[in-house]
Design an enzyme around this catalytic site. Sequence first.
Site, short mmCIF file in Angstrom:
data_model
loop_
_atom_site.label_atom_id
_atom_site.label_comp_id
_atom_site.label_asym_id
_atom_site.label_seq_id
_atom_site.Cartn_x
_atom_site.Cartn_y
_atom_site.Cartn_z
N THR A 28 -4.17 -0.13 5.35
CA THR A 28 -4.11 -0.42 6.87
C THR A 28 -4.28 0.63 7.68
OG1 THR A 28 -2.80 -1.85 7.86
CG2 THR A 28 -1.69 0.03 7.74
N LYS A 53 -1.05 -7.84 9.41
CA LYS A 53 -0.38 -6.62 9.48
C LYS A 53 0.59 -6.67 10.50
CE LYS A 53 -3.76 -4.76 6.47
NZ LYS A 53 -4.91 -3.93 6.53
N GLY A 91 3.87 -3.78 13.81
CA GLY A 91 2.70 -3.61 12.75
C GLY A 91 3.44 -2.81 11.73
N ALA A 126 -12.65 1.99 11.41
CA ALA A 126 -13.24 1.24 10.34
C ALA A 126 -14.77 1.75 9.97
CB ALA A 126 -13.36 -0.37 10.82
N SER A 145 -3.83 4.48 6.87
CA SER A 145 -4.86 5.54 6.16
C SER A 145 -5.59 5.84 7.36
CB SER A 145 -5.36 4.92 5.08
OG SER A 145 -5.89 3.48 5.45
N THR A 202 -10.00 1.14 5.63
CA THR A 202 -9.93 0.29 7.09
C THR A 202 -11.17 -0.63 7.11
OG1 THR A 202 -8.67 1.82 8.02
CG2 THR A 202 -9.74 0.60 9.64
N CYS A 252 -12.95 5.26 8.01
CA CYS A 252 -12.15 5.18 6.96
C CYS A 252 -12.55 4.17 6.05
CB CYS A 252 -10.68 4.90 7.77
SG CYS A 252 -9.51 4.82 6.42
#
Length: 181
Positions: A11, A43, A55, A166, A134, A172, A169
């Site tokens: 996440t 989440k 979250g 995104a 993360s 993500t 990572c």
Amino acid sequence: MGQQKPQIRSTTVLGVLRDGKAALGSDGQMTLGNTVMKHSTRKIRSLYQGKFVTGFAGATADALTLLERFEAKLEAYSGRLDRAAVELAKDWRTDKYLRRLEAMLAVVSSDKALIISGTGDVIEPEDGIVAIGSGSMYALAAARALMKHTTLSAEEIVRESLQTAAEICIYTNDHIAIETL
């Protein structure tokens, strides 16, 4: 050598306060080891009659257990976010069962943003931006830059920052869910 338990990385959660509005969002990817298991995990959720959005990052079952406890604390303390967060953190730190839970929570209200950790910390960042998971540092950096140099809304900052995370990572993705207050 024993077999090592696969690490679940699942996440990036980001919350932003701006101009009396709050937004909290997350990506949707869940991975187990080096395998993507799901692309659209939700989440984030609204709590206490829609006054808060929270979250989670970490092991899903652990996070859901903590969310249930946090919701009970909000009820017990009549929606007083600071008190509920501190009481959850105290329980999390001292309870033999709870302290084994591997998760973190990010919570926003219309005027407050908090991170609650299993080490007993309740953190209220000065800039009104909370990030866990993360890809949190990528999202946090993007959000801080957007706060300083744009007039984007809280929701737009969350969306753009999660998109940036995104792109960087591997844990993500760009299946972004956002709730606003």
